[in-house]
Design a protein around this motif. Structure first.
Motif, PDB file in Angstrom:
ATOM      1  N   GLN A   6       0.829  -1.212   0.000  1.00 16.03           N
ATOM      2  CA  GLN A   6       0.000   0.000   0.000  1.00 16.03           C
ATOM      3  C   GLN A   6       0.861   1.260   0.000  1.00 16.03           C
ATOM      4  N   LYS A  39      -2.719   2.220  -8.456  1.00 14.14           N
ATOM      5  CA  LYS A  39      -3.846   1.692  -7.675  1.00 14.14           C
ATOM      6  C   LYS A  39      -3.458   0.448  -6.891  1.00 14.14           C
ATOM      7  N   TYR A  40      -2.656  -0.416  -7.518  1.00 17.49           N
ATOM      8  CA  TYR A  40      -2.352  -1.714  -6.915  1.00 17.49           C
ATOM      9  C   TYR A  40      -0.851  -1.980  -6.946  1.00 17.49           C
ATOM     10  N   THR A  80       3.433  -3.035 -10.043  1.00 17.94           N
ATOM     11  CA  THR A  80       2.351  -2.069  -9.874  1.00 17.94           C
ATOM     12  C   THR A  80       1.482  -2.061 -11.124  1.00 17.94           C
ATOM     13  N   GLU A  99      -7.336  -4.052 -12.368  1.00 18.05           N
ATOM     14  CA  GLU A  99      -7.763  -4.947 -11.281  1.00 18.05           C
ATOM     15  C   GLU A  99      -7.679  -6.417 -11.682  1.00 18.05           C
ATOM     16  N   TYR A 158      -4.131  -7.462 -11.506  1.00 18.35           N
ATOM     17  CA  TYR A 158      -3.756  -7.475 -10.086  1.00 18.35           C
ATOM     18  C   TYR A 158      -4.173  -8.798  -9.436  1.00 18.35           C
TER      19      TYR A 158
END
Length: 401
Positions: free
Chosen positions: A46, A55-56, A211, A215, A218
């Motif tokens: 995070q 985002k991820y 990174t 989604e 991810y």
């Protein structure tokens, strides 16, 4: 330091910087309930995602594992053809081979040593549309590629992009609108990877990060990182009870332990200070070599690095080019300066020669390799040590051995 003095301890090209805070962070985790698969992993992910603006983030065992997971998530197989640069660590190409894909190299820009987008364009134009499937540009030495331009080219030919940002956490380029685009922010690349090897900006011993803003990719990364096994009740095909898990894909054990993530978090907290120090070291080198014709430095967007303020370069390496590279390399080592060469062109390695590549295929990359040398570049390099390095380079140029 006088001109006749020698440096007693070796000065490497790169080195980790471990503080008492780093040690305390690792000890605290060693004394906790989790050495691996615990809360520090998600905390590091995070924090890093926030640092690069993505985002991820998925933390893994090393940068090569990160690259492999990317190619797996993108579905690379024996029919996949991918373009990358020959001036990189071989993992940038090997990740395609791990999945059975075919690697195509394109030559570099002589000024920056980055993948030359016009050479990539020519390669794409030499084959029917649909022949190639992906690009892996590399932010070599910490100098960010213009991913906006590569994204436009990739979209024209239906390609995905993996950004190899192992050298460039904290680096950025300015897009056509003048916006700062951080390396790894997911705005132009489908996936980006980073390395936490000791000589990198953030050291965990061994470690890496992927990174993305996608989604679906991810979730694939999370699955492939842990043997292809899931415990997610919503994804299970059956459910026998609280102990139940399913191996749904053929994955790997590419996890990173909590104690290394604790070290990464501690290092990340001072990453900006380390980056600022690297840029300061680069400016001193630039000024020292500015009027020495025998020593050439790399450039970004046609501007000599360090001379126009902050160019977004992350300075993992400070590379010079000199005609008698081996002579300077040997001379510096005789004087306790452990300069290094980055990199031997991947296409000249015996393995890739077996794939059909030959010396002479990429003359710009080969000419670069014949002259390149990485000088010491790391935040704990002292002013005295840097001046000693500069002094020895100047001595060699002026007098030779």
């Amino acid at each position: 330091m006088s001109s006749n003095s020698e440096h007693k301890s070796p000065i490497p090209y790169g080195r980790q910087h471990i503080t008492e805070e780093d040690i305390a962070a690792v000890v605290e985790t060693l004394q906790s309930d989790y050495l691996t698969q615990g809360p520090k992993v998600a905390e590091f992910e995070q924090a890093f995602a926030k640092y690069v603006g993505a985002k991820y983030a998925v933390a893994v065992s090393n940068g090569t594992a990160a690259l492999h997971l990317c190619t797996m998530a993108l579905g690379v197989n024996a029919e996949t053809r991918v373009i990358t640069t020959p001036i990189t660590f071989v993992a940038s190409a090997n990740c395609v081979r791990y999945c059975g894909g075919t690697v195509y190299f394109a030559d570099i820009d002589p000024a920056t040593a980055l993948l030359d987008i016009e050479k990539v364009r020519a390669l794409l134009q030499s084959k029917p549309k649909g022949y190639f499937h992906g690009l892996i540009p590399v932010d070599f030495a910490g100098n960010p590629v213009n991913l906006e331009a590569f994204r436009e080219l990739a979209d024209e030919y239906g390609l995905w992009i993996i950004e190899d940002a192992a050298h460039s956490p904290g680096g950025y380029f300015h897009d056509s609108q003048g916006n700062k685009q951080l390396c790894g922010n997911g705005q132009h690349a489908d996936l980006s990877i980073f390395s936490f090897h000791p000589v990198k900006h953030i050291a965990t011993g061994e470690g890496g990060m992927v990174t993305t803003n996608n989604e679906e990719l991810y979730k694939k990364l999370l699955l492939y990182r842990t043997h292809g096994i899931t415990r997610d009740a919503e994804l299970l095909e059956e459910n026998h009870g609280g102990w139940y898990m399913e191996m749904q894909e053929l994955g790997y054990n590419y996890r990173i332990p909590d104690m290394l993530c604790a070290l990464g978090l501690s290092q990340l907290a001072r990453a900006d200070a380390g980056l600022a120090r690297r840029k300061g070291i680069a400016r001193i080198y630039d000024e020292a070599f500015e009027d020495i014709n025998e020593v050439k430095v790399l450039s970004t967007n046609g501007v000599v690095l360090g001379k126009t303020g902050d160019t977004g370069h992350a300075y993992h390496l400070y590379v010079i080019r000199i005609q008698d590279r081996k002579g300077l390399y040997d001379y510096l080592r005789e004087h306790n300066i452990l300069a290094q060469v980055h990199y031997i062109p991947s296409h000249t390695m015996p393995y890739y020669r077996q794939q059909g590549y030959r010396n002479g295929d990429f003359p710009v990359a080969e000419a670069y390799y014949s002259e390149c040398l990485s000088l010491p570049m790391y935040p704990s390099l002292t002013d005295e040590e840097q001046q000693y390095v500069i002094e020895q380079v100047k001595k060699f140029v002026s007098h030779g051995k």
